[in-house]
Enzyme design. Sequence first.
Site, mmCIF file in Angstrom:
data_model
loop_
_atom_site.group_PDB
_atom_site.id
_atom_site.type_symbol
_atom_site.label_atom_id
_atom_site.label_comp_id
_atom_site.label_asym_id
_atom_site.label_seq_id
_atom_site.Cartn_x
_atom_site.Cartn_y
_atom_site.Cartn_z
ATOM 1 N N ASP A 1 2.441 3.325 15.806
ATOM 2 C CA ASP A 1 1.469 3.844 14.827
ATOM 3 C C ASP A 1 2.189 4.643 13.739
ATOM 4 O OD1 ASP A 1 -0.668 2.820 16.298
ATOM 5 O OD2 ASP A 1 -0.949 4.674 17.432
ATOM 6 N N TYR B 1 2.179 0.415 24.850
ATOM 7 C CA TYR B 1 2.692 1.095 23.664
ATOM 8 C C TYR B 1 3.582 2.248 24.111
ATOM 9 C CZ TYR B 1 -0.750 4.591 24.871
ATOM 10 O OH TYR B 1 -1.458 5.532 25.546
ATOM 11 N N SER C 1 -3.005 12.062 23.451
ATOM 12 C CA SER C 1 -3.338 10.871 24.223
ATOM 13 C C SER C 1 -3.823 9.778 23.288
ATOM 14 C CB SER C 1 -4.402 11.169 25.273
ATOM 15 O OG SER C 1 -5.682 11.079 24.713
ATOM 16 N N LYS C 2 -3.504 8.550 23.662
ATOM 17 C CA LYS C 2 -3.906 7.397 22.868
ATOM 18 C C LYS C 2 -5.434 7.334 22.786
ATOM 19 C CE LYS C 2 -2.641 3.391 20.960
ATOM 20 N NZ LYS C 2 -1.917 3.346 19.702
ATOM 21 N N ARG C 3 -6.095 7.744 23.882
ATOM 22 C CA ARG C 3 -7.565 7.699 23.920
ATOM 23 C C ARG C 3 -8.189 8.510 22.799
ATOM 24 N NH1 ARG C 3 -7.184 8.519 29.240
ATOM 25 N NH2 ARG C 3 -7.916 10.661 29.103
#
Length: 491
Positions: free
Chosen positions: A271, A31, A261-263
């Site tokens: 998104d 991504y 962060s994606k986390r």
Amino acid sequence: MGLDYQYFEQMEAKIPKGKVRTRFAPSPTGYMHVGNLRTALYTWLIARHGKGTFILRIEDTDQGRLVEGATDVIYRTMAECKLDHDEGPDVGGPVAPYIQSERRDTYGQYARLLVEKGHAYYCFCEKNETEEEQFDKVEDPCRSMSLEEALAKVEAGEPYVIRQKIPHGGTTIFQDAIFGDITVENDTLDDQVLLKRDGLPTYNFANVIDDHLMGITHVVRGSEYLSSAPKYNLLYQAFGWDVPTYVHCSPVMRDAQHKMSKRHGDPSYEDLKAQGYLTEAILNYVALLGWSPRGELAEKEIFTLDELVEAFELTGVSKSPAIFDIDKLTHFNAIYLRSMSPEAFLEVAAPYIRQSVTKYDPALIAPLLQARCEKLTEIPEKVDFFDTLPEYSVELFTNKKSKCNPEVSKAMLEAVIPMLDGITQWTTEAIHDGLITLAEKLEVKNATLMWPVRIAAAGKSVTPGGAVEICHILGKEETLRRLKLGLEKLG
């Protein structure tokens, strides 16, 4: 094992020179996060502002992190954002290939050249990958091994890595366009791995080789790489190459303490698109995360891509981390939605209107939304009442500002229904004029009459468009049906 020096001469001869050349070099890991998109944008802007060349390079040497289909995400995002590249895997160019895994032989040749020059060495110590990165140069017995001895081991098939030989003592000065001069004690730097056991380069080595061989003049990257930067300088010096202009950008933060962060569920470009933001608004906002225009443009916030190309100067890039503010992005998005042509707005809004409206033409509904919409994802809920009148409470008929309560509303609807029933041409003008004339006749304010009509027609206290537009779109038959239901509700 001898080196072909002609190979290096041929590689040098291919390097394009004489103009700005920048590269965006993502890893295909699935991504495009906001920081990555910003790097792509700034890199593209430097090239376009300097009338130079923009290159897309795919960095896939970390095979363990690759995600299938991720390269397609990169291409699609770049295309949607109109960040066109002049050279890359799909369009070719004078310094192909543009995918790192296809350049494996090149890295091996340059790693061995560095060994011959005395700035790298073969290391045969048994260490795993994580230890390799942390290994202390002072303790590495392979560092002092003669080249003849090392080559004999290589010939015998012993597995090895190639490490950079950092000079003992002294300092390395690294220059950055944003952070200025950074001086580092060489003894604080480790002998980093350049070529791994599998023959693939580490990120740090591949970057230097590719940036040089592709003629890159400006390298944009995150400030988290500043600590690695002196090692790059030492590599450039070892090869006798010019160092490009480095532009280290401070991180994009979720808040004062945490990087995005994606986390942690922070949004990627995809998104944000899915959340109803326009590409142009996202790009405009991302451009201002860590950069601000100078001079007469200092107060300007809304920029087209062409205006950004014109305005973008490195002096405007900030050392301070930028905080990603979703409310600010929403504000930008609303401005962009409102400034679109009606045709362009209809094009982006229609799919969202159709999510909840199937009985009416989106072209009739879109004009009601354009000035009242901040994100495209708000649309389905705003207009769902067109297809289905929701269940609503009699309390909605009470509104102090409009001087309305159930009793007044009942009287208004009793007067409105026969008036609307008498309209022969169901046009906006006819409905509007009929309601205004009736309000005069009843000696009430327009709002006192319009409020109950809109509540009965839509079943909601907040709607895009007023009573006139809603009745017009619903049509005469459906409007009268709903107003009669409202009257029944009022008893």
